[in-house]
Design a protein around this motif. Structure first.
Motif, PDB file in Angstrom:
ATOM      1  N   MET A 193      48.831  44.015  35.028  1.00 57.68           N
ATOM      2  CA  MET A 193      47.601  43.483  35.416  1.00 57.68           C
ATOM      3  C   MET A 193      47.785  42.447  36.422  1.00 57.68           C
ATOM      4  SD  MET A 193      45.082  41.277  32.544  1.00 57.68           S
ATOM      5  CE  MET A 193      44.451  42.953  31.585  1.00 57.68           C
ATOM      6  N   MET A 194      46.836  42.230  37.310  1.00 59.79           N
ATOM      7  CA  MET A 194      47.050  41.285  38.286  1.00 59.79           C
ATOM      8  C   MET A 194      46.113  40.275  38.058  1.00 59.79           C
ATOM      9  SD  MET A 194      48.524  40.343  41.232  1.00 59.79           S
ATOM     10  CE  MET A 194      49.228  41.771  41.847  1.00 59.79           C
ATOM     11  N   TYR A 195      46.731  39.079  37.678  1.00 58.59           N
ATOM     12  CA  TYR A 195      45.744  37.784  37.554  1.00 58.59           C
ATOM     13  C   TYR A 195      45.302  37.015  38.553  1.00 58.59           C
ATOM     14  CZ  TYR A 195      47.313  38.466  32.462  1.00 58.59           C
ATOM     15  OH  TYR A 195      47.573  39.061  31.135  1.00 58.59           O
ATOM     16  N   GLY A 196      44.210  36.432  38.502  1.00 57.48           N
ATOM     17  CA  GLY A 196      43.939  35.529  39.584  1.00 57.48           C
ATOM     18  C   GLY A 196      43.096  34.185  39.025  1.00 57.48           C
ATOM     19  N   PHE A 197      42.416  33.546  39.660  1.00 56.18           N
ATOM     20  CA  PHE A 197      41.946  32.408  39.043  1.00 56.18           C
ATOM     21  C   PHE A 197      40.489  31.982  39.316  1.00 56.18           C
ATOM     22  CE2 PHE A 197      43.397  31.326  43.057  1.00 56.18           C
ATOM     23  CZ  PHE A 197      42.409  30.365  43.702  1.00 56.18           C
ATOM     24  N   THR A 198      39.742  31.094  38.620  1.00 58.18           N
ATOM     25  CA  THR A 198      38.232  30.881  39.040  1.00 58.18           C
ATOM     26  C   THR A 198      38.502  29.404  39.345  1.00 58.18           C
ATOM     27  OG1 THR A 198      37.431  32.490  37.207  1.00 58.18           O
ATOM     28  CG2 THR A 198      35.963  30.683  38.120  1.00 58.18           C
ATOM     29  N   TYR A 199      37.603  29.140  40.547  1.00 56.90           N
ATOM     30  CA  TYR A 199      37.548  27.768  41.037  1.00 56.90           C
ATOM     31  C   TYR A 199      36.298  27.488  41.607  1.00 56.90           C
ATOM     32  CZ  TYR A 199      38.760  23.368  43.230  1.00 56.90           C
ATOM     33  OH  TYR A 199      38.848  21.939  43.477  1.00 56.90           O
ATOM     34  N   ARG A 200      35.610  26.477  41.245  1.00 52.95           N
ATOM     35  CA  ARG A 200      34.149  26.146  41.436  1.00 52.95           C
ATOM     36  C   ARG A 200      33.325  27.220  41.094  1.00 52.95           C
ATOM     37  NH1 ARG A 200      34.939  21.661  44.387  1.00 52.95           N
ATOM     38  NH2 ARG A 200      36.695  21.212  45.874  1.00 52.95           N
ATOM     39  N   GLY A 201      33.423  27.975  40.094  1.00 48.12           N
ATOM     40  CA  GLY A 201      32.612  28.920  39.567  1.00 48.12           C
ATOM     41  C   GLY A 201      32.708  30.328  40.281  1.00 48.12           C
ATOM     42  N   GLY A 231      39.235  38.851  48.099  1.00 54.04           N
ATOM     43  CA  GLY A 231      40.358  39.666  48.226  1.00 54.04           C
ATOM     44  C   GLY A 231      41.867  39.069  48.104  1.00 54.04           C
ATOM     45  N   LEU A 232      41.901  38.133  47.184  1.00 52.87           N
ATOM     46  CA  LEU A 232      42.993  37.339  47.293  1.00 52.87           C
ATOM     47  C   LEU A 232      44.053  37.930  46.183  1.00 52.87           C
ATOM     48  CD1 LEU A 232      41.854  33.787  47.696  1.00 52.87           C
ATOM     49  CD2 LEU A 232      43.020  35.243  49.407  1.00 52.87           C
ATOM     50  N   LEU A 233      45.176  37.823  46.276  1.00 57.11           N
ATOM     51  CA  LEU A 233      46.269  38.149  45.224  1.00 57.11           C
ATOM     52  C   LEU A 233      47.103  36.977  44.857  1.00 57.11           C
ATOM     53  CD1 LEU A 233      47.772  41.795  46.632  1.00 57.11           C
ATOM     54  CD2 LEU A 233      45.739  41.151  44.940  1.00 57.11           C
ATOM     55  N   MET A 234      47.163  36.669  43.728  1.00 55.96           N
ATOM     56  CA  MET A 234      47.529  35.146  43.475  1.00 55.96           C
ATOM     57  C   MET A 234      48.996  35.262  42.632  1.00 55.96           C
ATOM     58  SD  MET A 234      46.673  32.662  40.353  1.00 55.96           S
ATOM     59  CE  MET A 234      47.537  33.375  39.154  1.00 55.96           C
ATOM     60  N   ASN A 235      49.917  34.578  43.424  1.00 57.70           N
ATOM     61  CA  ASN A 235      51.178  34.487  42.631  1.00 57.70           C
ATOM     62  C   ASN A 235      51.484  32.753  42.387  1.00 57.70           C
ATOM     63  OD1 ASN A 235      53.874  35.315  41.845  1.00 57.70           O
ATOM     64  ND2 ASN A 235      54.680  34.230  43.610  1.00 57.70           N
ATOM     65  N   THR A 236      51.904  32.562  41.059  1.00 56.86           N
ATOM     66  CA  THR A 236      52.118  31.104  40.970  1.00 56.86           C
ATOM     67  C   THR A 236      53.462  30.550  41.347  1.00 56.86           C
ATOM     68  OG1 THR A 236      50.700  31.387  38.892  1.00 56.86           O
ATOM     69  CG2 THR A 236      52.268  29.223  38.848  1.00 56.86           C
ATOM     70  N   LYS A 237      53.408  29.535  42.213  1.00 58.02           N
ATOM     71  CA  LYS A 237      54.763  29.254  42.628  1.00 58.02           C
ATOM     72  C   LYS A 237      55.213  28.096  41.829  1.00 58.02           C
ATOM     73  CE  LYS A 237      56.707  27.632  47.253  1.00 58.02           C
ATOM     74  NZ  LYS A 237      56.196  27.585  48.782  1.00 58.02           N
ATOM     75  N   LEU A 263      39.170  24.377  37.513  1.00 53.97           N
ATOM     76  CA  LEU A 263      40.017  25.525  37.795  1.00 53.97           C
ATOM     77  C   LEU A 263      40.605  26.236  36.607  1.00 53.97           C
ATOM     78  CD1 LEU A 263      42.007  27.077  39.899  1.00 53.97           C
ATOM     79  CD2 LEU A 263      43.684  25.007  39.260  1.00 53.97           C
ATOM     80  N   ILE A 264      40.431  27.550  36.204  1.00 53.27           N
ATOM     81  CA  ILE A 264      40.638  28.196  35.327  1.00 53.27           C
ATOM     82  C   ILE A 264      41.317  29.474  35.683  1.00 53.27           C
ATOM     83  CG2 ILE A 264      39.731  29.353  33.264  1.00 53.27           C
ATOM     84  CD1 ILE A 264      37.258  27.808  33.223  1.00 53.27           C
ATOM     85  N   PHE A 265      42.660  29.726  34.963  1.00 49.97           N
ATOM     86  CA  PHE A 265      43.535  30.785  35.448  1.00 49.97           C
ATOM     87  C   PHE A 265      43.388  31.893  34.402  1.00 49.97           C
ATOM     88  CE2 PHE A 265      46.031  27.037  37.020  1.00 49.97           C
ATOM     89  CZ  PHE A 265      46.381  27.530  38.151  1.00 49.97           C
ATOM     90  N   ASP A 266      43.329  33.102  34.865  1.00 49.81           N
ATOM     91  CA  ASP A 266      43.002  34.540  34.094  1.00 49.81           C
ATOM     92  C   ASP A 266      43.838  34.534  32.845  1.00 49.81           C
ATOM     93  OD1 ASP A 266      40.999  35.100  35.852  1.00 49.81           O
ATOM     94  OD2 ASP A 266      42.173  36.632  36.857  1.00 49.81           O
ATOM     95  N   THR A 285      41.523  27.288  29.071  1.00 50.19           N
ATOM     96  CA  THR A 285      42.210  25.779  29.411  1.00 50.19           C
ATOM     97  C   THR A 285      41.209  25.647  30.873  1.00 50.19           C
ATOM     98  OG1 THR A 285      44.021  26.221  28.346  1.00 50.19           O
ATOM     99  CG2 THR A 285      44.031  24.574  29.954  1.00 50.19           C
ATOM    100  N   VAL A 286      40.833  24.578  30.992  1.00 55.17           N
ATOM    101  CA  VAL A 286      40.309  23.957  32.360  1.00 55.17           C
ATOM    102  C   VAL A 286      41.221  22.979  32.696  1.00 55.17           C
ATOM    103  CG1 VAL A 286      37.986  22.871  33.146  1.00 55.17           C
ATOM    104  CG2 VAL A 286      37.761  24.524  31.436  1.00 55.17           C
TER     105      VAL A 286
END
Length: 277
Positions: A1-9, A16-22, A92-95, A100-101
């Motif tokens: 599963m590819m996770y992302g995040f929600t920011y400012r709703g 079209g962004l792919l997220m990787n936590t650095k 900011l909420i991570f999938d 957690t906010v």
């Protein structure tokens, strides 16, 4: 599963962004206050002299990849991303941490376009407040917006309000389910009118001796409102905070009413109490 995040709703997938936590620190950095004394070995550590440890902001680093086949589409995407991320602190909420906010703001967006052109990805740094909060407050109610499939314990957070009588000191325990201190909103509703009230919580005393039918004390901003009017100047004492676990709250008033504790549990990292079924 590819996770992302929600920011400012808005969710990162909209762009079209792919997220990787650095880097996503599990603890905020502890604020250190040290001094060296003559004729004494080691440092004198004052970090806990205020009654508890205090923390600084933490930095979250995310690598975001965007795949566009044409340069004009890349420019359009950059414009939308910058417009979305720019601004002051927001939620900011991570999938992968849906309960957690994080209260966050991006630090430097100036290199987004150059990074996208060169390698098709860029790193964004979010400055986050030391503590994260739960998605639901102390006054949790059925119908609150929570992820589908969440397990909710019976009587979850049911002790947020209590009635008190005329002239007698009422003391009760309030359970802060978070693992970090938090500044609550304390609201009083009188059965008729109250002209003097005192609230004691964790060594702090708040007193208000003007007539009111309802009043709220915002302990994060040190402000008091009554009937839509700010009455902060008429309040004496210190605004308290709730510590993790049990908190003893005492109320003395010249009339009866109800006190309510509102706000959000705060956490050092992830929220607790709610789980996926």
């Amino acid at each position: 599963m590819m996770y992302g995040f929600t920011y400012r709703g808005r969710h990162s997938s909209e762009f079209g962004l792919l997220m990787n936590t650095k880097d996503r620190p599990v603890m905020p950095p502890m604020r250190k206050e040290k001094a060296t004394a003559m004729y004494r070995d080691g440092d004198v550590d004052y970090s806990n002299s205020g009654g508890r440890i205090y923390y600084d902001d933490r930095i979250v680093k995310l690598t975001l990849t965007v795949i566009k086949p044409e340069l004009r589409q890349t420019h359009d995407t950059v414009s939308k991303i910058v417009s979305w991320l720019s601004g002051w602190y927001d939620e900011l909420i991570f999938d992968d941490m849906p309960y957690t906010v994080w209260l966050a703001r991006p630090e430097d967006l100036g290199s987004i376009e150059a990074s996208l052109h060169r390698i098709g990805k860029f790193t964004v740094q979010f400055r986050c407040k030391p503590f994260n909060r739960d998605i639901v407050g102390f006054g949790f109610e059925v119908g609150s917006i929570i992820p589908v499939g969440t397990e909710i314990p019976i009587n979850y957070r049911s002790n947020t309000a209590i009635s008190f009588s005329i002239g007698t000191e009422v003391e009760y325990n309030f359970n802060n389910v978070g693992d970090a201190p938090t500044h609550p909103i304390i609201s009083i509703v009188a059965d008729s009118h109250i002209s003097n009230i005192q609230i004691r919580l964790n060594g702090c005393i708040l007193t208000y001796d003007k007539s009111f039918s309802e009043i709220s004390f915002d302990c994060s901003s040190w402000r008091a409102m009554s009937g839509g009017i700010e009455v902060t100047s008429a309040v004496s004492g210190d605004y308290p905070e709730l510590i993790p676990g049990e908190n003893k709250i005492a109320i003395t008033a010249d009339n009866s009413g109800k006190i309510t504790i509102d706000g959000y549990p705060q956490y050092l990292y992830g929220a607790g109490g709610l789980t996926n079924a």
